[in-house]
Design a protein around this motif. Structure first.
Motif, PDB file in Angstrom:
ATOM      1  N   GLY A 131      28.283 -20.324 -91.147  1.00 30.07           N
ATOM      2  CA  GLY A 131      29.495 -20.094 -92.032  1.00 30.07           C
ATOM      3  C   GLY A 131      30.845 -21.404 -91.825  1.00 30.07           C
ATOM      4  O   GLY A 131      31.249 -21.851 -92.424  1.00 30.07           O
ATOM      5  N   ALA A 132      31.160 -21.044 -90.971  1.00 34.22           N
ATOM      6  CA  ALA A 132      32.511 -21.531 -90.498  1.00 34.22           C
ATOM      7  C   ALA A 132      32.613 -22.960 -89.957  1.00 34.22           C
ATOM      8  O   ALA A 132      32.738 -23.881 -89.941  1.00 34.22           O
ATOM      9  CB  ALA A 132      33.260 -20.555 -88.887  1.00 34.22           C
ATOM     10  N   ASN A 152      23.169 -25.830 -82.987  1.00 35.48           N
ATOM     11  CA  ASN A 152      23.261 -25.108 -83.329  1.00 35.48           C
ATOM     12  C   ASN A 152      21.647 -24.042 -82.728  1.00 35.48           C
ATOM     13  O   ASN A 152      20.637 -24.882 -82.574  1.00 35.48           O
ATOM     14  CB  ASN A 152      22.604 -24.903 -84.805  1.00 35.48           C
ATOM     15  CG  ASN A 152      23.379 -23.197 -84.868  1.00 35.48           C
ATOM     16  OD1 ASN A 152      24.295 -22.966 -84.134  1.00 35.48           O
ATOM     17  ND2 ASN A 152      22.120 -22.344 -85.577  1.00 35.48           N
ATOM     18  N   ARG A 153      21.699 -22.840 -82.028  1.00 36.78           N
ATOM     19  CA  ARG A 153      20.483 -22.508 -81.542  1.00 36.78           C
ATOM     20  C   ARG A 153      19.628 -22.617 -81.578  1.00 36.78           C
ATOM     21  O   ARG A 153      18.437 -22.346 -81.701  1.00 36.78           O
ATOM     22  CB  ARG A 153      21.441 -20.940 -80.929  1.00 36.78           C
ATOM     23  CG  ARG A 153      19.814 -19.913 -80.018  1.00 36.78           C
ATOM     24  CD  ARG A 153      20.214 -18.535 -80.507  1.00 36.78           C
ATOM     25  NE  ARG A 153      21.162 -18.248 -80.961  1.00 36.78           N
ATOM     26  CZ  ARG A 153      21.176 -16.904 -81.181  1.00 36.78           C
ATOM     27  NH1 ARG A 153      20.922 -15.749 -80.622  1.00 36.78           N
ATOM     28  NH2 ARG A 153      21.677 -16.136 -82.968  1.00 36.78           N
ATOM     29  N   THR A 154      19.773 -22.403 -83.730  1.00 32.89           N
ATOM     30  CA  THR A 154      18.400 -22.158 -84.535  1.00 32.89           C
ATOM     31  C   THR A 154      18.473 -23.527 -85.027  1.00 32.89           C
ATOM     32  O   THR A 154      19.279 -24.324 -85.479  1.00 32.89           O
ATOM     33  CB  THR A 154      18.849 -21.143 -86.067  1.00 32.89           C
ATOM     34  OG1 THR A 154      19.153 -19.579 -84.972  1.00 32.89           O
ATOM     35  CG2 THR A 154      17.141 -21.271 -86.603  1.00 32.89           C
ATOM     36  N   LYS A 157      19.346 -24.916 -88.819  1.00 38.86           N
ATOM     37  CA  LYS A 157      20.344 -23.850 -89.359  1.00 38.86           C
ATOM     38  C   LYS A 157      21.192 -25.512 -89.436  1.00 38.86           C
ATOM     39  O   LYS A 157      21.750 -25.864 -90.165  1.00 38.86           O
ATOM     40  CB  LYS A 157      21.023 -22.768 -89.212  1.00 38.86           C
ATOM     41  CG  LYS A 157      20.738 -21.824 -90.135  1.00 38.86           C
ATOM     42  CD  LYS A 157      20.261 -20.514 -89.540  1.00 38.86           C
ATOM     43  CE  LYS A 157      22.111 -20.267 -89.536  1.00 38.86           C
ATOM     44  NZ  LYS A 157      22.783 -18.719 -88.224  1.00 38.86           N
TER      45      LYS A 157
HETATM   46  P1  ATR Z   1      30.783 -17.612 -88.798  1.00 34.81           P
HETATM   47  O1  ATR Z   1      30.945 -17.438 -90.200  1.00 34.81           O
HETATM   48  O2  ATR Z   1      31.443 -17.341 -88.296  1.00 34.81           O
HETATM   49  O3  ATR Z   1      30.153 -19.118 -88.527  1.00 34.81           O
HETATM   50  P2  ATR Z   1      27.466 -16.867 -88.605  1.00 34.81           P
HETATM   51  O4  ATR Z   1      27.477 -17.550 -89.933  1.00 34.81           O
HETATM   52  O5  ATR Z   1      26.970 -15.319 -88.430  1.00 34.81           O
HETATM   53  O6  ATR Z   1      28.761 -16.683 -88.559  1.00 34.81           O
HETATM   54  O7  ATR Z   1      27.506 -17.563 -87.823  1.00 34.81           O
HETATM   55  C1  ATR Z   1      27.470 -17.705 -86.453  1.00 34.81           C
HETATM   56  C2  ATR Z   1      27.059 -18.759 -84.942  1.00 34.81           C
HETATM   57  O8  ATR Z   1      27.150 -18.468 -83.689  1.00 34.81           O
HETATM   58  C3  ATR Z   1      25.844 -19.478 -85.883  1.00 34.81           C
HETATM   59  O9  ATR Z   1      25.807 -20.565 -85.390  1.00 34.81           O
HETATM   60  C4  ATR Z   1      25.231 -18.644 -84.411  1.00 34.81           C
HETATM   61  O10 ATR Z   1      23.872 -19.274 -83.753  1.00 34.81           O
HETATM   62  P3  ATR Z   1      22.145 -18.724 -84.805  1.00 34.81           P
HETATM   63  O11 ATR Z   1      22.257 -20.157 -85.675  1.00 34.81           O
HETATM   64  O12 ATR Z   1      21.680 -19.549 -84.115  1.00 34.81           O
HETATM   65  O13 ATR Z   1      22.597 -17.430 -85.098  1.00 34.81           O
HETATM   66  C5  ATR Z   1      25.869 -18.993 -83.830  1.00 34.81           C
HETATM   67  N1  ATR Z   1      25.669 -17.702 -82.517  1.00 34.81           N
HETATM   68  C6  ATR Z   1      25.345 -16.066 -82.238  1.00 34.81           C
HETATM   69  N2  ATR Z   1      25.377 -15.392 -81.151  1.00 34.81           N
HETATM   70  C7  ATR Z   1      24.528 -16.426 -80.369  1.00 34.81           C
HETATM   71  C8  ATR Z   1      23.841 -16.753 -79.322  1.00 34.81           C
HETATM   72  N3  ATR Z   1      23.451 -15.739 -78.110  1.00 34.81           N
HETATM   73  N4  ATR Z   1      23.256 -17.739 -78.739  1.00 34.81           N
HETATM   74  C9  ATR Z   1      23.968 -19.108 -79.554  1.00 34.81           C
HETATM   75  N5  ATR Z   1      24.421 -18.832 -80.491  1.00 34.81           N
HETATM   76  C10 ATR Z   1      24.955 -17.955 -81.162  1.00 34.81           C
END
Ligand code: ATR
Length: 271
Positions: A131-132, A152-154, A157
């Motif tokens: 989201g951010a 992004n890890r995933t 997205k």
């Molecule tokens: P926000 O609104 O703060 O962006 P979010 O939508 O939950 O919160 O997004 C979190 C981000 O941190 C995502 O890009 C997430 O990657 P994924 O889309 O793969 O989940 C990333 N993130 C969180 N934990 C992670 C980890 N252990 N390794 C890599 N990326 C991580």
């Protein structure tokens, strides 16, 4: 007496009341700002009732930032683009106007702390596609960055954001995320990595070099590994606390009639 508040579930962790109460005191204004714990099922009913209770508006946090969009009567262009709202203004006729000030806060924070930053100087590298990241991408694209590298890890997205926000985005696989630093001039971490209690930010950072402006949306701790390494590499570093503070400015101004300042004293109050 104008009231405002922040709506979320949970809400006890929200830093917003501290900030808005500080501003109310600083400017000698009548009014209050309260945390409101609201369940999803009650969101619409609560929002419809708040104007009748004397609320001038509210901030919205997780998990309601997307859902308020369909409840609002009017939505700003920037909230529409981001797909979420964080600031509500209740009009005199009871209508709910939804805005998103996250991108504004992101930009204002960099401009205040890296005054020589030129978004057009080169590509921006963004870690994370949650989201951010949406607010950051919209803000950077609007500021005229020539290209956005997104990792992004995933991966899907990141690809979804590319298909939504267009041609200037180039996806980089997460295992090669460090390569985004080769020719980026702006670097942003939007992941939760490096936050107290979360996993570490392990991306190789040897691409950091002088001339880059590096910012982390994580602000607990204030100095993340990314910012430490960036500073050691001679980059200009901007911590994430300022984004939180600046995103609150437009709402406070609309609700209470004074445009508040983000200064060192406020930072100290928030730490
Ligand atoms: P926000 O609104 O703060 O962006 P979010 O939508 O939950 O919160 O997004 C979190 C981000 O941190 C995502 O890009 C997430 O990657 P994924 O889309 O793969 O989940 C990333 N993130 C969180 N934990 C992670 C980890 N252990 N390794 C890599 N990326 C991580």
């Amino acid at each position: 007496i104008p009231l405002a508040g922040v709506i979320g579930n949970p809400i006890s962790h929200s830093q917003s009341p501290k900030m808005h109460k500080y501003w109310l005191r600083k400017y000698g204004l009548l009014g209050d700002y309260v945390p409101l714990h609201v369940h999803e099922d009650n969101l619409e009913q609560v929002l419809r009732t708040m104007p009748q209770m004397g609320f001038a508006g509210a901030n919205v946090t997780i998990p309601h930032k997307v859902n308020v969009m369909s409840i609002a009567d009017q939505v700003s262009d920037r909230a529409t683009l981001i797909g979420a709202a964080n600031t509500l203004i209740f009009k005199n006729d009871g209508k709910i106007y939804a805005d998103n000030t996250d991108g504004y806060g992101f930009m204002a924070n960099i401009k205040q702390n890296a005054p020589h930053w030129d978004p057009k100087a080169g590509p921006a590298a963004i870690f994370g596609a949650g989201g951010a990241a949406r607010a950051v991408i919209v803000a950077l694209a609007d500021a005229g960055v020539p290209e956005i590298y997104l990792s992004n890890r995933t991966r899907p997205k990141a690809e979804a954001l590319k298909s939504e926000f267009g041609a200037r985005i180039k996806i980089v696989d997460w295992v090669q995320a460090g390569n985004m630093l080769d020719d980026a001039t702006t670097v942003v971490n939007t992941t939760s990595l490096g936050m107290t209690g979360a996993a570490e930010f392990r991306v190789p950072l040897d691409g950091l070099k002088p001339g880059m402006v590096v910012t982390d949306l994580v602000y607990t701790p204030l100095r993340t590994r990314l910012l430490d390494e960036a500073e050691a590499a001679g980059c200009t570093v901007v911590d994430g606390l300022g984004m939180l503070l600046h995103q609150g400015v437009p709402g406070f101004e609309r609700w209470f009639g004074v445009r508040p300042e983000v200064d060192d004293e406020l930072r100290q109050v928030m730490l």
